[in-house]
Structure formats: structure tokens, C-alpha cells
Design an enzyme around this catalytic site. Sequence first.
Site, mmCIF file in Angstrom:
data_model
loop_
_atom_site.group_PDB
_atom_site.id
_atom_site.type_symbol
_atom_site.label_atom_id
_atom_site.label_comp_id
_atom_site.label_asym_id
_atom_site.label_seq_id
_atom_site.Cartn_x
_atom_site.Cartn_y
_atom_site.Cartn_z
ATOM 1 N N HIS A 1 -8.185 -5.353 0.586
ATOM 2 C CA HIS A 1 -7.068 -4.538 0.698
ATOM 3 C C HIS A 1 -6.394 -5.037 1.939
ATOM 4 O O HIS A 1 -5.272 -5.046 1.958
ATOM 5 C CB HIS A 1 -7.393 -3.004 0.879
ATOM 6 C CG HIS A 1 -6.218 -2.087 0.968
ATOM 7 N ND1 HIS A 1 -5.512 -1.761 -0.007
ATOM 8 C CD2 HIS A 1 -5.580 -1.671 1.932
ATOM 9 C CE1 HIS A 1 -4.488 -0.981 0.242
ATOM 10 N NE2 HIS A 1 -4.531 -0.810 1.441
ATOM 11 N N SER B 1 0.790 -1.055 0.068
ATOM 12 C CA SER B 1 -0.045 0.062 -0.058
ATOM 13 C C SER B 1 0.941 1.285 0.046
ATOM 14 O O SER B 1 1.735 1.419 -1.136
ATOM 15 C CB SER B 1 -1.021 0.067 1.185
ATOM 16 O OG SER B 1 -1.996 0.851 1.013
ATOM 17 N N ASP C 1 -10.211 -5.374 -3.963
ATOM 18 C CA ASP C 1 -9.594 -4.177 -3.181
ATOM 19 C C ASP C 1 -10.605 -2.911 -3.348
ATOM 20 O O ASP C 1 -10.749 -2.479 -4.317
ATOM 21 C CB ASP C 1 -8.283 -4.059 -3.406
ATOM 22 C CG ASP C 1 -7.468 -3.006 -2.470
ATOM 23 O OD1 ASP C 1 -8.268 -2.057 -1.820
ATOM 24 O OD2 ASP C 1 -6.299 -3.048 -2.598
#
Length: 188
Positions: free
Chosen positions: A166, A73, A139
Site C-alpha cells: 500500500h 487511497s 496491499d
Amino acid sequence: THGNGELADWWIEPYDVVRSWGVSVVLVEYPGYGRSGGRPGQDTITDVMVSVFDRVAAHADLDAGRVVLHGRSLGGAAACALAAQRPVRAMILESTFTSVRSFARRYGLFGPLVRDPFDNLAVVRDYRGPILILHGRNDAIIPADHARALHAAARDSDLELLDCGHNDCPPSWERIRTFLVDTAVLAP
């Protein structure tokens, strides 16, 4: 390098698997996260990443030509920021966005007002080493289209879409190990 809302401390135990392969692991905490002072931002995160890399690369027992970055991320942006500044053997980008500006548009923010653009797409486009891109198909925070765009822009990348979102993707240690063997970082 970890995601936003996470701490480096959380990754100590999961990376026991990687250390069992004989790999040294460095977990970096960003300014303003955990016990680190300062303020997070593209410049400060990049400065910390470069500083840590330079200290690690100077270590006599380390082969600096075999450094692999693994970012999740926001950590993918930290990894890309470092790869734009220093030579690294390979990158693993997990649940990573193309840029904060493109990501911000989704939330109605005007791109040029974003102070920390983290243009990962531009870094991936210029990067010459191999990249493994892991991303959840489901996600909802950073849609899989970001992973597809990073993959399309890269010179040498593998894209693996996982059946997760996610924050619920289990670590892909076996896939990562295969990547490290394929890139000659690890012996088979």
C-alpha cells in the site's frame, strides 16, 4: 489527491515529473489535514474538491475539458467525490477502496454506522470517462480485490497490479504518461 496520513506538501516534488510534461498540477489539502482548518469528512472533502475545481476551471488559461483527477487511497475517494459532481476528462485511482463501508467490514465495523461511506464503486459505475486503476498486489491495507471490483464496474478502465503493497509503490509516472497520451490529454 493524497491518502490518509499524508499531506499535499509531500507530493509537490514528486509531481515535478508531471509538470515537466507541460501539465498544470493542483494539489488539494483536505479539511483538518496539514494547515487546513475544519474537520475531514465526505461532505467537507467533497465541498473543498468542488470549490477548487470550480476556481481552477474558471481560469482563462486552462482547458477545463482536459482535467484529470489522480487520487491515492483516500485521495481516490476525494477524486471520485469530485467526478460525481463535475465533468472530468479522466481519472487515475491508485490504491483506492470500493467504499468505506466495504472496507470497514474487514475491521468488524457495521456498514450502516459508517458516516462517510465514499461509495467509489457507485461513482465508477456511473462515470463515462477512462480510468486508470493502479494497485499493489501485496496491499495489506486495501486488498487488490478492491481494484479488481472497481475495474469490473467501470465502463472504460485499465487495471495495472503492481509488485508492491500500500505505502511502498513507487510512482508509476511512465504508465500515467502513457494513459494521458492514450486519452488525448497529452500529445505523444
